[in-house]
Design an enzyme around this catalytic site. Sequence first.
Site, short mmCIF file in Angstrom:
data_model
loop_
_atom_site.label_atom_id
_atom_site.label_comp_id
_atom_site.label_asym_id
_atom_site.label_seq_id
_atom_site.Cartn_x
_atom_site.Cartn_y
_atom_site.Cartn_z
NE ARG A 73 35.88 45.78 29.84
CZ ARG A 73 36.27 44.54 30.16
NH1 ARG A 73 35.41 43.67 30.67
NH2 ARG A 73 37.52 44.18 29.97
NE ARG A 99 35.01 38.39 25.56
CZ ARG A 99 35.43 39.00 26.66
NH1 ARG A 99 34.66 39.86 27.28
NH2 ARG A 99 36.63 38.76 27.14
CG HIS A 169 29.86 39.34 30.93
ND1 HIS A 169 29.77 40.51 31.62
CD2 HIS A 169 31.03 38.78 31.27
CE1 HIS A 169 30.88 40.65 32.35
NE2 HIS A 169 31.66 39.61 32.15
CG ASP A 212 34.82 37.92 39.69
OD1 ASP A 212 33.81 37.35 39.24
OD2 ASP A 212 35.89 38.02 39.06
CD GLU A 271 29.09 38.23 34.37
OE1 GLU A 271 29.56 37.23 33.82
OE2 GLU A 271 29.79 39.02 35.04
C1 BG6 Z 1 33.33 38.41 34.77
C2 BG6 Z 1 34.34 37.60 35.54
O1 BG6 Z 1 32.34 37.56 34.29
O2 BG6 Z 1 33.98 39.02 33.65
C3 BG6 Z 1 35.48 38.49 35.97
O3 BG6 Z 1 33.68 37.01 36.64
C4 BG6 Z 1 36.10 39.20 34.77
O4 BG6 Z 1 36.47 37.72 36.64
C5 BG6 Z 1 34.99 39.93 34.02
O5 BG6 Z 1 37.10 40.10 35.20
C6 BG6 Z 1 35.47 40.65 32.77
O6 BG6 Z 1 36.15 39.80 31.92
P1 BG6 Z 1 36.79 40.34 30.58
O7 BG6 Z 1 37.46 39.17 29.91
O8 BG6 Z 1 35.68 40.91 29.76
O9 BG6 Z 1 37.78 41.42 31.00
#
Ligand code: BG6
Length: 300
Positions: A73, A99, A169, A212, A271
């Site tokens: 994360r 990932r 991302h 978002d 992103e």
């Molecule tokens: C973003 C999405 O790219 O990623 C969101 O637009 C999402 O909707 C976020 O919550 C995180 O995603 P994840 O799968 O890493 O929890």
Amino acid sequence: MLTVQELNQEFGNSEIRFYTDSHGMACAELNNPMAKAEIALNGAHVMSFIPKGQEPVLWMSKKSYFESGKPIRGGIPICWPWFGGHPCNSDMPSHGFARISVWEVVASGNCEDGATFLELALTPGLIADEFKTNNFLVKLRVEVSDKLSTALIIDNCSDKDLSYSAALHSYFNISDIANIKISGLDGKAFIDTLDDTNYVQHGDITFAAETDLVYLDTEDTCIIDDPGFKRKIKVSKTGSCSAVVWNPWDAKAQRMPDFGDTEYHKMVCVETTNAENDARTLAPNECHTLQVIIESETGV
Ligand code: BG6
């Protein structure tokens, strides 16, 4: 898979060092006179980018998992071959398998402009059986200098079309979500995924709630203006005609086990994507590169 010692012998040099981190993950550190970056082989995940004398440019959650099979994360997760939920199978993991797979190192060295580079690859032999798909070769090339270039190179090696969506991302480290603004998308159409409605952006993006947004038909550079850190982060790209801007805010942050309840104040995602009407189909032997270049200007 090579051991860290073998990686150092084959791909290490005075600016590239492989090591096992405190969670047992194999990682690479690229460190030159301009900047330092860390990349996990787990997900080919750029975890940090710190130009010399600056605050970290990328954000990392203090609650992130650093475990095989789980996404990290923060930093730059690679979403491929689908962005968001799987198009037809809700049992599949969010944002694809790239990932959560362990990539292999295929090249390293120094560029003429002084940047240090590392290349990692993902092939069908490296992914779990449940994800088996067309034959492909996906590479991530990371170049570290006073800027960070991350290029996802997708090669369809099969005799059938390869369709996918994708994202680099990127999570950015900011002083306070309430005080930043993002320019570069004025006048662009976007989908607000929270109410699934199309809108047009007027002026800069500011934040006061969960956000978002998927911006459509844009190849533009975005600037994150952060007066608290007195810096502007420039996010430019190639091979992308869409972009996502995301901050989970408080309620969603609390629902995510790998995201601290108040950490949303300190991050924003801009992103670089191939999402929505920008999803791609590659014919046999066709190749596509999705690239983001991140630069940080301080004292502004
Ligand atoms: C973003 C999405 O790219 O990623 C969101 O637009 C999402 O909707 C976020 O919550 C995180 O995603 P994840 O799968 O890493 O929890």
